[in-house]
Design a protein around this motif. Structure first.
Motif, PDB file in Angstrom:
ATOM      1  N   ASP A  26      -3.412   7.669  -6.490  1.00  0.00           N
ATOM      2  CA  ASP A  26      -2.841   7.548  -5.154  1.00  0.00           C
ATOM      3  C   ASP A  26      -2.841   6.097  -4.695  1.00  0.00           C
ATOM      4  OD1 ASP A  26      -2.694  10.297  -5.225  1.00  0.00           O
ATOM      5  OD2 ASP A  26      -4.692  10.514  -4.363  1.00  0.00           O
ATOM      6  N   CYS A  27      -3.872   5.400  -5.072  1.00  0.00           N
ATOM      7  CA  CYS A  27      -4.012   4.021  -4.628  1.00  0.00           C
ATOM      8  C   CYS A  27      -2.816   3.182  -5.043  1.00  0.00           C
ATOM      9  CB  CYS A  27      -5.287   3.423  -5.207  1.00  0.00           C
ATOM     10  SG  CYS A  27      -6.782   4.204  -4.558  1.00  0.00           S
ATOM     11  N   ARG A  28      -2.338   3.420  -6.244  1.00  0.00           N
ATOM     12  CA  ARG A  28      -1.193   2.653  -6.730  1.00  0.00           C
ATOM     13  C   ARG A  28      -0.012   2.810  -5.782  1.00  0.00           C
ATOM     14  NH1 ARG A  28      -2.681   0.263 -11.625  1.00  0.00           N
ATOM     15  NH2 ARG A  28      -4.731   1.113 -12.087  1.00  0.00           N
ATOM     16  N   ALA A  29       0.270   4.055  -5.440  1.00  0.00           N
ATOM     17  CA  ALA A  29       1.410   4.335  -4.570  1.00  0.00           C
ATOM     18  C   ALA A  29       1.194   3.729  -3.189  1.00  0.00           C
ATOM     19  CB  ALA A  29       1.632   5.835  -4.465  1.00  0.00           C
ATOM     20  N   VAL A  30      -0.005   3.893  -2.682  1.00  0.00           N
ATOM     21  CA  VAL A  30      -0.301   3.323  -1.376  1.00  0.00           C
ATOM     22  C   VAL A  30      -0.182   1.810  -1.436  1.00  0.00           C
ATOM     23  CG1 VAL A  30      -2.122   2.974   0.328  1.00  0.00           C
ATOM     24  CG2 VAL A  30      -1.783   5.233  -0.667  1.00  0.00           C
ATOM     25  N   ALA A  31      -0.587   1.264  -2.559  1.00  0.00           N
ATOM     26  CA  ALA A  31      -0.535  -0.183  -2.717  1.00  0.00           C
ATOM     27  C   ALA A  31       0.885  -0.709  -2.582  1.00  0.00           C
ATOM     28  CB  ALA A  31      -1.108  -0.573  -4.078  1.00  0.00           C
ATOM     29  N   SER A  32       1.852   0.068  -3.034  1.00  0.00           N
ATOM     30  CA  SER A  32       3.236  -0.387  -2.942  1.00  0.00           C
ATOM     31  C   SER A  32       3.661  -0.509  -1.478  1.00  0.00           C
ATOM     32  CB  SER A  32       4.155   0.586  -3.684  1.00  0.00           C
ATOM     33  OG  SER A  32       4.171   1.840  -3.047  1.00  0.00           O
ATOM     34  N   VAL A  33       3.165   0.401  -0.651  1.00  0.00           N
ATOM     35  CA  VAL A  33       3.470   0.307   0.782  1.00  0.00           C
ATOM     36  C   VAL A  33       2.741  -0.885   1.386  1.00  0.00           C
ATOM     37  CG1 VAL A  33       3.392   1.502   2.990  1.00  0.00           C
ATOM     38  CG2 VAL A  33       3.765   2.793   0.890  1.00  0.00           C
ATOM     39  N   LEU A  34       1.501  -1.051   0.974  1.00  0.00           N
ATOM     40  CA  LEU A  34       0.726  -2.183   1.456  1.00  0.00           C
ATOM     41  C   LEU A  34       1.386  -3.492   1.048  1.00  0.00           C
ATOM     42  CD1 LEU A  34      -1.206  -0.619   2.844  1.00  0.00           C
ATOM     43  CD2 LEU A  34      -2.864  -0.898   1.014  1.00  0.00           C
ATOM     44  N   ALA A  35       1.939  -3.489  -0.146  1.00  0.00           N
ATOM     45  CA  ALA A  35       2.612  -4.685  -0.638  1.00  0.00           C
ATOM     46  C   ALA A  35       3.809  -5.022   0.245  1.00  0.00           C
ATOM     47  CB  ALA A  35       3.062  -4.485  -2.080  1.00  0.00           C
ATOM     48  N   ARG A  36       4.493  -3.976   0.690  1.00  0.00           N
ATOM     49  CA  ARG A  36       5.639  -4.193   1.576  1.00  0.00           C
ATOM     50  C   ARG A  36       5.179  -4.847   2.865  1.00  0.00           C
ATOM     51  NH1 ARG A  36       9.259  -4.659   0.911  1.00  0.00           N
ATOM     52  NH2 ARG A  36      10.301  -3.600  -0.732  1.00  0.00           N
ATOM     53  N   VAL A  37       4.049  -4.375   3.380  1.00  0.00           N
ATOM     54  CA  VAL A  37       3.498  -4.973   4.599  1.00  0.00           C
ATOM     55  C   VAL A  37       3.088  -6.421   4.337  1.00  0.00           C
ATOM     56  CG1 VAL A  37       1.591  -4.859   6.247  1.00  0.00           C
ATOM     57  CG2 VAL A  37       2.730  -2.763   5.517  1.00  0.00           C
ATOM     58  N   GLY A  38       2.567  -6.645   3.145  1.00  0.00           N
ATOM     59  CA  GLY A  38       2.106  -7.978   2.818  1.00  0.00           C
ATOM     60  C   GLY A  38       3.237  -8.909   2.439  1.00  0.00           C
ATOM     61  N   ASP A  39       4.435  -8.355   2.314  1.00  0.00           N
ATOM     62  CA  ASP A  39       5.591  -9.193   2.016  1.00  0.00           C
ATOM     63  C   ASP A  39       5.709 -10.306   3.048  1.00  0.00           C
ATOM     64  OD1 ASP A  39       6.394  -8.029  -0.253  1.00  0.00           O
ATOM     65  OD2 ASP A  39       8.388  -7.484   0.434  1.00  0.00           O
TER      66      ASP A  39
END
Lengths: 139, 139
Positions: A26-39
DNA sequence: CTGTATCCGACGTGATACTG
DNA sequence: CAGTATCACGTCGGATACAG
């Protein structure tokens, strides 16, 4: 080499606010959203769109530090994630409006909370950075 | 649900649904914190440290996808921002404990909120991605 | 006005080997 | 065990030129 197949299949989405890290998958998927925020620009665009729909150059002017390419890419990413909608008016000259979706507006809430925290604790963080820098540089 | 219960110096920060962008200069600084959250590994490390202090290899084992170099760099960045403390035990073999500071624990709250949101709306986002991909690939 | 395509430098990331 | 150094590769991000 990277596990792209993320089989979340989490039956209980209403998980307790304990830890959002029950599984590594799950963390991987959540990380992709977090990455978007961190963009670098995504959050800026989202914030600008909170007020209402904006045009391309309108956004470009508001952020001003962004390049045309990055604005396009950021908007595309946001659109891909279902965070913003892209409405094309086939007029001359062409006009394209970008608007936050309900999902995007929902994302804006925790992002704003995070932004508030960041803004509030900015002095502490910058102070820690200075201190660390000094200690690491002069030591 | 959202941790709006933060010690804000400005009472206006919570009330108005306006955008938290009083100045462009501040946005840059806030962006740096957001970037930390968006870091590929920072959030993982923070989450792992919520339970309590951990050793280097302990963290490396828990995250498992991370390389030694990245764990070191991530930890350094976190330490620099005053989010984690690094305690060295001059034993043989050497032992180093990493622990979340109060600031780090504070950051964990909005991050967890964001993580929860991401986890909750993951299906919607992935669905939107699939849809966008299909429309963009087959169109 | 709203994009797309291309080149190019900068940086993040990982693998490996080495040190204390 | 904990950390550093080096290299190699891919991606990010910006500038510019071009197209619809």
């Amino acid at each position: 080499m990277r596990p792209e197949h993320i089989d979340v299949t989490a039956p209980e989405v209403t998980a307790p606010p304990r830890r959002p890290s029950p599984d590594h998958s799950d963390c991987r998927a959540v990380a992709s959203v977090l990455a978007r925020v961190g963009d670098k620009w995504s959050v800026f665009v989202i914030m600008m769109l909170i007020d209402g729909p904006k045009r391309f150059n309108e956004l470009k002017r508001m952020i001003s530090g962004i390049s045309q390419r990055m604005l396009t890419l950021t908007l595309r990413g946001l659109e891909r994630d279902g965070l913003v909608t892209r409405t094309i008016f086939p007029t001359i000259p062409p006009r394209v409006d970008y608007e936050l979706t309900d999902l995007g507006r929902g994302l804006a809430e925790p992002v704003k909370a995070l932004g508030n925290w960041a803004f509030t604790h900015l002095p502490a963080i910058e102070g820690a950075r200075k201190q660390f820098d000094k200690r690491n540089g002069a030591d």
